[in-house]
Design an enzyme around this catalytic site. Structure first.
Site, PDB file in Angstrom:
ATOM      1  N   ASN A 242       0.848  -1.195   0.000  1.00 20.87           N
ATOM      2  CA  ASN A 242       0.000   0.000   0.000  1.00 20.87           C
ATOM      3  C   ASN A 242       0.880   1.240   0.000  1.00 20.87           C
ATOM      4  O   ASN A 242       2.104   1.144  -0.041  1.00 20.87           O
ATOM      5  CB  ASN A 242      -0.950  -0.023   1.210  1.00 20.87           C
ATOM      6  CG  ASN A 242      -0.167  -0.086   2.507  1.00 20.87           C
ATOM      7  OD1 ASN A 242       0.554   0.837   2.855  1.00 20.87           O
ATOM      8  ND2 ASN A 242      -0.280  -1.213   3.218  1.00 20.87           N
ATOM      9  N   LYS A 321       8.732 -16.971 -10.940  1.00 19.15           N
ATOM     10  CA  LYS A 321       7.962 -15.813 -11.435  1.00 19.15           C
ATOM     11  C   LYS A 321       6.772 -16.321 -12.258  1.00 19.15           C
ATOM     12  O   LYS A 321       6.941 -17.178 -13.133  1.00 19.15           O
ATOM     13  CB  LYS A 321       8.874 -14.942 -12.308  1.00 19.15           C
ATOM     14  CG  LYS A 321       8.177 -13.767 -12.939  1.00 19.15           C
ATOM     15  CD  LYS A 321       9.174 -12.838 -13.606  1.00 19.15           C
ATOM     16  CE  LYS A 321       8.485 -11.773 -14.398  1.00 19.15           C
ATOM     17  NZ  LYS A 321       8.219 -12.134 -15.767  1.00 19.15           N
ATOM     18  N   PRO A 339      -2.851 -12.322  10.639  1.00 21.10           N
ATOM     19  CA  PRO A 339      -3.159 -12.074  12.051  1.00 21.10           C
ATOM     20  C   PRO A 339      -3.183 -10.566  12.302  1.00 21.10           C
ATOM     21  O   PRO A 339      -2.520  -9.810  11.585  1.00 21.10           O
ATOM     22  CB  PRO A 339      -1.987 -12.724  12.796  1.00 21.10           C
ATOM     23  CG  PRO A 339      -0.908 -12.868  11.802  1.00 21.10           C
ATOM     24  CD  PRO A 339      -1.546 -12.963  10.446  1.00 21.10           C
ATOM     25  N   ASP A 340      -3.950 -10.137  13.290  1.00 15.89           N
ATOM     26  CA  ASP A 340      -4.022  -8.714  13.626  1.00 15.89           C
ATOM     27  C   ASP A 340      -2.999  -8.428  14.726  1.00 15.89           C
ATOM     28  O   ASP A 340      -3.130  -8.902  15.851  1.00 15.89           O
ATOM     29  CB  ASP A 340      -5.439  -8.359  14.079  1.00 15.89           C
ATOM     30  CG  ASP A 340      -5.609  -6.857  14.146  1.00 15.89           C
ATOM     31  OD1 ASP A 340      -4.822  -6.205  14.851  1.00 15.89           O
ATOM     32  OD2 ASP A 340      -6.516  -6.335  13.466  1.00 15.89           O
ATOM     33  N   PHE A 358      -3.925   2.831  15.174  1.00 14.45           N
ATOM     34  CA  PHE A 358      -4.323   3.882  14.239  1.00 14.45           C
ATOM     35  C   PHE A 358      -5.525   3.371  13.459  1.00 14.45           C
ATOM     36  O   PHE A 358      -5.717   2.150  13.337  1.00 14.45           O
ATOM     37  CB  PHE A 358      -3.185   4.212  13.270  1.00 14.45           C
ATOM     38  CG  PHE A 358      -2.333   5.356  13.730  1.00 14.45           C
ATOM     39  CD1 PHE A 358      -1.471   5.194  14.802  1.00 14.45           C
ATOM     40  CD2 PHE A 358      -2.404   6.605  13.116  1.00 14.45           C
ATOM     41  CE1 PHE A 358      -0.688   6.252  15.256  1.00 14.45           C
ATOM     42  CE2 PHE A 358      -1.633   7.664  13.550  1.00 14.45           C
ATOM     43  CZ  PHE A 358      -0.772   7.489  14.614  1.00 14.45           C
ATOM     44  N   LYS A 372     -12.926  -0.285  16.118  1.00 12.70           N
ATOM     45  CA  LYS A 372     -11.582  -0.905  16.125  1.00 12.70           C
ATOM     46  C   LYS A 372     -10.983  -0.875  17.533  1.00 12.70           C
ATOM     47  O   LYS A 372     -10.336  -1.832  17.966  1.00 12.70           O
ATOM     48  CB  LYS A 372     -10.657  -0.203  15.116  1.00 12.70           C
ATOM     49  CG  LYS A 372     -11.007  -0.545  13.683  1.00 12.70           C
ATOM     50  CD  LYS A 372     -10.188   0.208  12.647  1.00 12.70           C
ATOM     51  CE  LYS A 372     -10.715  -0.094  11.241  1.00 12.70           C
ATOM     52  NZ  LYS A 372     -10.068   0.645  10.172  1.00 12.70           N
ATOM     53  N   LYS A 376     -10.160  -4.560  19.035  1.00 14.76           N
ATOM     54  CA  LYS A 376      -8.737  -4.908  19.222  1.00 14.76           C
ATOM     55  C   LYS A 376      -8.303  -4.730  20.673  1.00 14.76           C
ATOM     56  O   LYS A 376      -7.132  -4.907  21.000  1.00 14.76           O
ATOM     57  CB  LYS A 376      -7.867  -4.042  18.287  1.00 14.76           C
ATOM     58  CG  LYS A 376      -8.148  -4.301  16.804  1.00 14.76           C
ATOM     59  CD  LYS A 376      -7.434  -3.295  15.895  1.00 14.76           C
ATOM     60  CE  LYS A 376      -8.010  -3.293  14.493  1.00 14.76           C
ATOM     61  NZ  LYS A 376      -7.195  -3.934  13.491  1.00 14.76           N
TER      62      LYS A 376
HETATM   63  O1  PMT Z   1       3.113   6.002   6.585  1.00  9.94           O
HETATM   64  P1  PMT Z   1       2.505   7.337   6.171  1.00  9.94           P
HETATM   65  O2  PMT Z   1       2.608   7.579   4.685  1.00  9.94           O
HETATM   66  O3  PMT Z   1       3.025   8.466   7.006  1.00  9.94           O
HETATM   67  O4  PMT Z   1       0.939   7.232   6.447  1.00  9.94           O
HETATM   68  C1  PMT Z   1       0.480   7.104   7.766  1.00  9.94           C
HETATM   69  C2  PMT Z   1      -0.719   6.156   7.871  1.00  9.94           C
HETATM   70  C3  PMT Z   1      -1.892   6.722   7.094  1.00  9.94           C
HETATM   71  C4  PMT Z   1      -0.338   4.777   7.317  1.00  9.94           C
HETATM   72  C5  PMT Z   1      -1.020   6.041   9.407  1.00  9.94           C
HETATM   73  O5  PMT Z   1      -1.339   7.296   9.926  1.00  9.94           O
HETATM   74  C6  PMT Z   1      -2.168   5.074   9.657  1.00  9.94           C
HETATM   75  O6  PMT Z   1      -3.340   5.392   9.573  1.00  9.94           O
HETATM   76  N1  PMT Z   1      -1.808   3.799  10.012  1.00  9.94           N
HETATM   77  C7  PMT Z   1      -2.746   2.685  10.157  1.00  9.94           C
HETATM   78  C8  PMT Z   1      -3.097   2.124   8.816  1.00  9.94           C
HETATM   79  C9  PMT Z   1      -4.058   0.939   8.898  1.00  9.94           C
HETATM   80  O7  PMT Z   1      -3.705  -0.125   8.516  1.00  9.94           O
HETATM   81  O8  PMT Z   1      -5.206   1.216   9.455  1.00  9.94           O
HETATM   82  P2  PMT Z   1      -6.410   0.144   9.687  1.00  9.94           P
HETATM   83  O9  PMT Z   1      -7.576   1.001  10.049  1.00  9.94           O
HETATM   84  O10 PMT Z   1      -6.544  -0.738   8.508  1.00  9.94           O
HETATM   85  O11 PMT Z   1      -5.902  -0.714  10.921  1.00  9.94           O
HETATM   86  C10 PMT Z   1      -6.264  -0.401  12.268  1.00  9.94           C
HETATM   87  C11 PMT Z   1      -5.119  -0.750  13.212  1.00  9.94           C
HETATM   88  O12 PMT Z   1      -4.883  -2.163  13.206  1.00  9.94           O
HETATM   89  C12 PMT Z   1      -3.795  -0.101  12.879  1.00  9.94           C
HETATM   90  O13 PMT Z   1      -3.178   0.251  14.098  1.00  9.94           O
HETATM   91  C13 PMT Z   1      -2.998  -1.226  12.195  1.00  9.94           C
HETATM   92  O14 PMT Z   1      -1.596  -1.076  12.399  1.00  9.94           O
HETATM   93  C14 PMT Z   1      -3.536  -2.442  12.904  1.00  9.94           C
HETATM   94  N2  PMT Z   1      -3.507  -3.688  12.131  1.00  9.94           N
HETATM   95  C15 PMT Z   1      -4.275  -3.872  11.032  1.00  9.94           C
HETATM   96  C16 PMT Z   1      -4.277  -5.081  10.386  1.00  9.94           C
HETATM   97  C17 PMT Z   1      -3.457  -6.109  10.863  1.00  9.94           C
HETATM   98  N3  PMT Z   1      -3.412  -7.283  10.267  1.00  9.94           N
HETATM   99  N4  PMT Z   1      -2.692  -5.909  11.946  1.00  9.94           N
HETATM  100  C18 PMT Z   1      -2.698  -4.734  12.582  1.00  9.94           C
HETATM  101  O15 PMT Z   1      -1.991  -4.552  13.580  1.00  9.94           O
END
Ligand code: PMT
Length: 438
Positions: A242, A321, A339-340, A358, A372, A376
């Site tokens: 991403n 490939k 996994p989360d 986040f 969330k 979580k």
């Molecule tokens: O890196 P930059 O370009 O500065 O951009 C910053 C950002 C936009 C990436 C950052 O500010 C941000 O929002 N990070 C979280 C991105 C995300 O994956 O969000 P989510 O809403 O999908 O996930 C929620 C939370 O679960 C996050 O804390 C994520 O780290 C966590 N997660 C999600 C999926 C997973 N399998 N494991 C996780 O730990």
């Protein structure tokens, strides 16, 4: 959400001086204009040897003054900064910094800035030893005391071949810094004290007082920060990822370190240098990231999950490939859930750290963030909207809505990711300490 053009109706003076980083000023100029600003470029004679005046004139839509006499009668140096909302010198060489500190007015830029009454931001760019030299440091201190907003240069390999502090910050970061100043939020400075003499929306010292909380200490805390994207392999050369740049997470790691914490930064693939004093562990996939987090959890007091972790990975990774010739018009990839990581930490039964996540949202941010937080088992979540170029993925600035178990804990307005990271760490460390006392 913030306005889509955060610099609309803002007049910005962009001063360019003779550093090799001057080429980046073209990108900065475009970025400012793209975000609504009216940009008046002013170049020093040395800068004109490195980038074309005509290029900047074409980009900004205005003639670019340089020499006072050559331009006399066309654009006066007094008129340049008239009605300007802010002036930014990027890149700012040691030479121009010295001239500004001592009131020289020997070219259109120095003369114009001497007459300026708007806030002035400086983005230094030079060799590491020139930056560290006491003369430069003293000059920056003088400027800072007078109310100039001095950005910290980035670290890394420099054009001269040396490595260290001295790189001009990226255009996105400079734009974030400008927004912080214009919005009256906390501005990152090199650490000099003092009040500014220049009239400004808020002087640096006043900005310090608008902070949500006093600067919190992270001394004695072990903090894990995840940052950047993950990359989920499809075959040996292809992967799913991403647009996360890592900027937000790296800024948090740096802010936590500056507050005295011992910081482990677990990072997906990014182009960023690790902040000084921070231990960085490089990973690629979500599974690698989880493993690195688990390996470092012992003694961890605060976990901040800022990484954009891929929710899914390929069920199987091709050894060779995948050839386009053997495939038809469509191709199906089977994905399985990752996994989360944040939830794994949030749900720990023993040794659970204060856990912050986040939420990257495009719609219904509050509702999604609160869900969330709950699912979580987080202590806090910072929600950002990610459907604008000035915040979220890849930008130098961001806006956060921070929720805890009691609801909205703070709205941190659009500002540089560095400034935001400082505010966020102050909130987290204060809350984490309150939790320990309770
Ligand atoms: O890196 P930059 O370009 O500065 O951009 C910053 C950002 C936009 C990436 C950052 O500010 C941000 O929002 N990070 C979280 C991105 C995300 O994956 O969000 P989510 O809403 O999908 O996930 C929620 C939370 O679960 C996050 O804390 C994520 O780290 C966590 N997660 C999600 C999926 C997973 N399998 N494991 C996780 O730990």
């Amino acid at each position: 959400m913030s306005a889509l053009l955060p610099l609309k109706n803002k007049k910005i003076i962009l001063g360019i001086t003779g550093s090799i980083a001057a080429y980046k000023a073209c990108v900065l100029c475009r970025l400012l204009i793209k975000n609504g600003a009216d940009v008046q470029v002013v170049m020093t004679p040395s800068a004109c040897k490195l980038v074309g005046r005509d290029t900047l004139a074409a980009l900004s839509g205005h003639p670019v003054p340089c020499d006072i006499f050559e331009d006399a009668g066309k654009i006066g140096h007094i008129a340049i900064s008239k009605d300007a909302d802010i002036a930014v010198v990027a890149p700012a060489t040691a030479q121009t910094i010295a001239k500004l500190a001592h009131g020289f007015a020997d070219n259109m830029l120095t003369a114009g800035l001497l007459a300026a009454t708007c806030p002035i931001a400086i983005a230094p760019a030079m060799n590491v030893n020139m930056f560290r030299n006491q003369a430069t440091q003293e000059n920056l201190r003088i400027l800072s005391r007078r109310g100039y907003y001095v950005m910290r240069p980035a670290s890394g390999s420099l054009a001269c071949g040396d490595t260290g502090e001295g790189r001009m910050p990226e255009p996105e970061d400079i734009m974030g810094f400008i927004l912080s100043i214009l919005n009256g939020s906390h501005a990152q400075r090199i650490g000099f004290e003092g009040r500014g003499a220049l009239p400004s929306p808020k002087s640096p010292a006043e900005l310090g007082q608008t902070r949500l909380l006093p600067r919190a200490s992270g001394a004695g805390l072990k903090v894990i920060v995840t940052a950047g994207p993950t990359a989920e392999a499809i075959d040996p050369v292809r992967f799913i990822t991403n647009r996360s740049s890592g900027r937000m997470g790296y800024a948090i790691a740096q802010a936590a370190r500056e507050r005295g914490a011992s910081v482990v930064l677990i990072s997906g693939p990014t182009a960023l240098e690790a902040p000084e004093g921070v231990t960085r562990i490089n990973v690629r996939s979500a599974l690698d990231m989880l493993q690195a987090v688990e390996d470092n959890l012992a003694g961890c007091s605060v976990f901040i999950g800022c990484a954009a972790v891929s929710d899914y990975r390929c069920e199987t990774i091709a050894d060779q490939k995948i050839s386009g010739r053997e495939k038809g018009q469509t191709m199906t990839l089977k994905l399985v859930k990752n996994p989360d990581i944040a939830a794994t930490v949030g749900k720990l039964e023993h040794g659970r750290p204060f856990t912050v996540g986040f939420a990257a949202e495009t719609i219904n941010g509050e509702e999604h963030a609160k869900a969330k937080l709950e699912e979580k088992n987080l202590d806090m979540i910072a929600m950002n909207y990610v459907n604008s170029t000035t915040q979220g993925f890849g930008s130098g600035s961001n806006e956060l809505f921070v929720y805890d178990r009691d609801g909205l804990a703070a709205h941190l307005p659009l500002q540089s990711k560095q400034a935001l990271a400082g505010e966020l760490c102050d909130m987290i460390f204060t809350k984490a300490a309150d939790g320990e006392k309770a």
